[in-house]
Design an enzyme around this catalytic site. Structure first.
Site, PDB file in Angstrom:
ATOM      1  N   ASP A  12      -8.673 -11.282   6.569  1.00 58.96           N
ATOM      2  CA  ASP A  12      -7.575 -12.068   7.102  1.00 58.96           C
ATOM      3  C   ASP A  12      -7.093 -11.309   8.351  1.00 58.96           C
ATOM      4  OD1 ASP A  12      -5.251 -13.919   6.935  1.00 58.96           O
ATOM      5  OD2 ASP A  12      -4.178 -12.065   6.536  1.00 58.96           O
ATOM      6  N   ASP A  14      -3.574 -11.808  10.357  1.00 57.19           N
ATOM      7  CA  ASP A  14      -2.149 -11.455  10.356  1.00 57.19           C
ATOM      8  C   ASP A  14      -1.781 -10.743   9.057  1.00 57.19           C
ATOM      9  OD1 ASP A  14      -1.798 -12.770  12.783  1.00 57.19           O
ATOM     10  OD2 ASP A  14      -1.402 -14.686  11.823  1.00 57.19           O
ATOM     11  N   LYS A  48       3.579 -16.975   5.049  1.00 59.51           N
ATOM     12  CA  LYS A  48       2.441 -16.101   5.358  1.00 59.51           C
ATOM     13  C   LYS A  48       1.118 -16.734   4.941  1.00 59.51           C
ATOM     14  CE  LYS A  48       4.684 -11.612   5.419  1.00 59.51           C
ATOM     15  NZ  LYS A  48       4.788 -10.309   4.767  1.00 59.51           N
ATOM     16  N   SER A 117      -9.110 -16.473   9.125  1.00 55.99           N
ATOM     17  CA  SER A 117      -7.667 -16.552   9.413  1.00 55.99           C
ATOM     18  C   SER A 117      -7.214 -17.987   9.595  1.00 55.99           C
ATOM     19  CB  SER A 117      -7.369 -15.763  10.697  1.00 55.99           C
ATOM     20  OG  SER A 117      -6.067 -16.048  11.174  1.00 55.99           O
ATOM     21  N   ALA A 118      -5.964 -18.253   9.221  1.00 50.45           N
ATOM     22  CA  ALA A 118      -5.393 -19.585   9.430  1.00 50.45           C
ATOM     23  C   ALA A 118      -4.909 -19.776  10.867  1.00 50.45           C
ATOM     24  CB  ALA A 118      -4.213 -19.784   8.484  1.00 50.45           C
TER      25      ALA A 118
HETATM   26  P1  B16 Z   1      -0.764 -19.878  14.261  1.00 50.70           P
HETATM   27  P2  B16 Z   1      -3.638 -15.352   8.753  1.00 50.70           P
HETATM   28  C1  B16 Z   1      -1.720 -17.063   9.505  1.00 50.70           C
HETATM   29  O1  B16 Z   1      -2.690 -16.117   9.830  1.00 50.70           O
HETATM   30  C2  B16 Z   1      -0.344 -16.432   9.395  1.00 50.70           C
HETATM   31  O2  B16 Z   1      -0.285 -15.551   8.300  1.00 50.70           O
HETATM   32  C3  B16 Z   1       0.688 -17.518   9.197  1.00 50.70           C
HETATM   33  O3  B16 Z   1       1.975 -16.930   9.115  1.00 50.70           O
HETATM   34  C4  B16 Z   1       0.613 -18.495  10.372  1.00 50.70           C
HETATM   35  O4  B16 Z   1       1.532 -19.569  10.195  1.00 50.70           O
HETATM   36  C5  B16 Z   1      -0.813 -19.050  10.457  1.00 50.70           C
HETATM   37  O5  B16 Z   1      -1.726 -17.985  10.603  1.00 50.70           O
HETATM   38  C6  B16 Z   1      -0.972 -19.987  11.637  1.00 50.70           C
HETATM   39  O6  B16 Z   1      -0.860 -19.219  12.802  1.00 50.70           O
HETATM   40  O7  B16 Z   1       0.583 -20.474  14.397  1.00 50.70           O
HETATM   41  O8  B16 Z   1      -0.992 -18.670  15.170  1.00 50.70           O
HETATM   42  O9  B16 Z   1      -1.884 -20.875  14.361  1.00 50.70           O
HETATM   43  O10 B16 Z   1      -2.710 -14.520   7.934  1.00 50.70           O
HETATM   44  O11 B16 Z   1      -4.381 -16.429   7.987  1.00 50.70           O
HETATM   45  O12 B16 Z   1      -4.532 -14.515   9.644  1.00 50.70           O
HETATM   46 MG    MG Z   2      -2.293 -12.907   6.611  1.00 51.58          MG
END
Ligand code: B16
Ligand code: MG
Length: 220
Positions: A12, A14, A48, A117-118
């Site tokens: 992941d 973030d 998160k 990652s999201a």
């Molecule tokens: P964005 P991860 C996620 O990343 C974050 O933890 C989450 O807080 C955020 O809303 C999501 O990405 C979307 O991010 O707004 O930059 O597209 O933890 O999956 O790496």
């Molecule tokens: Mg994360």
């Protein structure tokens, strides 16, 4: 059985590789303040690992606010503009403790390395922190239709890495991400708070506490 079956590690972004969770919080808190919604670090836990629009829904729910789709998109864009402004000055010094060492150790062992990652800002962050070349595949919020806790992001990463889901270890800091990894049929190491990440197979406080020796010693 020990974990000798591992062929790939999927990280992941973030909260595992970089501390952007703090910048997400600042940007959501700024939007919440504008909308008159109370928003604490405790509330932030539920956002998160969750996609941008799903995060906004959680925030609006908290404030009992119902708005139309266009307004939602404007709110999400506003939050993202602030977030992008906050992360602009990131560099390789913003990697969380132990990240470089652990990635290098995994590479030396011959594991394939992927991102799951999201975030739709993942490539920007990986470029700023000079991680792009350290990963074999990058699967982020721009590549999938369903966000965590759906397992799509991790299954796609495994597919692109050319390994079976059962041969992957996922490193995650969010409850939604742990659920996604388990639903994908992968071994999951939670990175952070063991109460929040109780469904992970193992929880470490940071990648600094992670080593191949520890991974080798685990059994399932
Ligand atoms: P964005 P991860 C996620 O990343 C974050 O933890 C989450 O807080 C955020 O809303 C999501 O990405 C979307 O991010 O707004 O930059 O597209 O933890 O999956 O790496
Ligand atoms: Mg994360």
């Amino acid at each position: 059985m020990n974990l000798n079956f591992i062929k790939a590690c999927i990280f992941d972004l973030d909260g595992v590789l970089v501390d952007t969770a703090h910048y997400h919080f600042l940007a959501w808190a700024r939007l919440a303040a504008e909308l008159g919604i109370e928003f604490t670090t405790h509330d932030n836990e539920a956002l998160k690992g969750v996609s941008r629009m799903a995060s906004l829904d959680i925030l609006l729910d908290k404030g009992n606010m119902i708005v139309d789709e266009d307004t939602k998109i404007k709110f999400a864009e506003r939050k993202n503009r602030w977030y992008v402004e906050y992360i602009k000055r990131m560099n390789e010094n913003d990697l969380l403790p132990g990240v470089e060492q652990f990635l290098n150790a995994c590479r030396e062992r011959g594991f394939k390395l992927g991102l799951g990652s999201a975030s739709k800002n993942a490539k920007t962050i990986l470029t700023l922190t000079q991680l792009v070349d350290k990963l074999d595949v990058i699967v982020d919020g721009t590549c999938v239709a369903s966000a965590k806790p759906d397992p799509e992001v991790f299954l796609l990463a495994a597919k692109q890495l050319g390994v079976e889901p059962q041969q992957c270890v996922v490193f995650e800091d969010a409850a939604a991400g742990v659920e996604a990894a388990k639903r994908a049929g992968m071994y999951c190491v939670g990175v952070g708070n063991s109460e929040i990440l109780q469904d992970a197979d193992l929880v470490v406080p940071s990648l600094n506490a992670m080593s191949l020796t520890l991974l080798d010693s685990l059994t399932i």
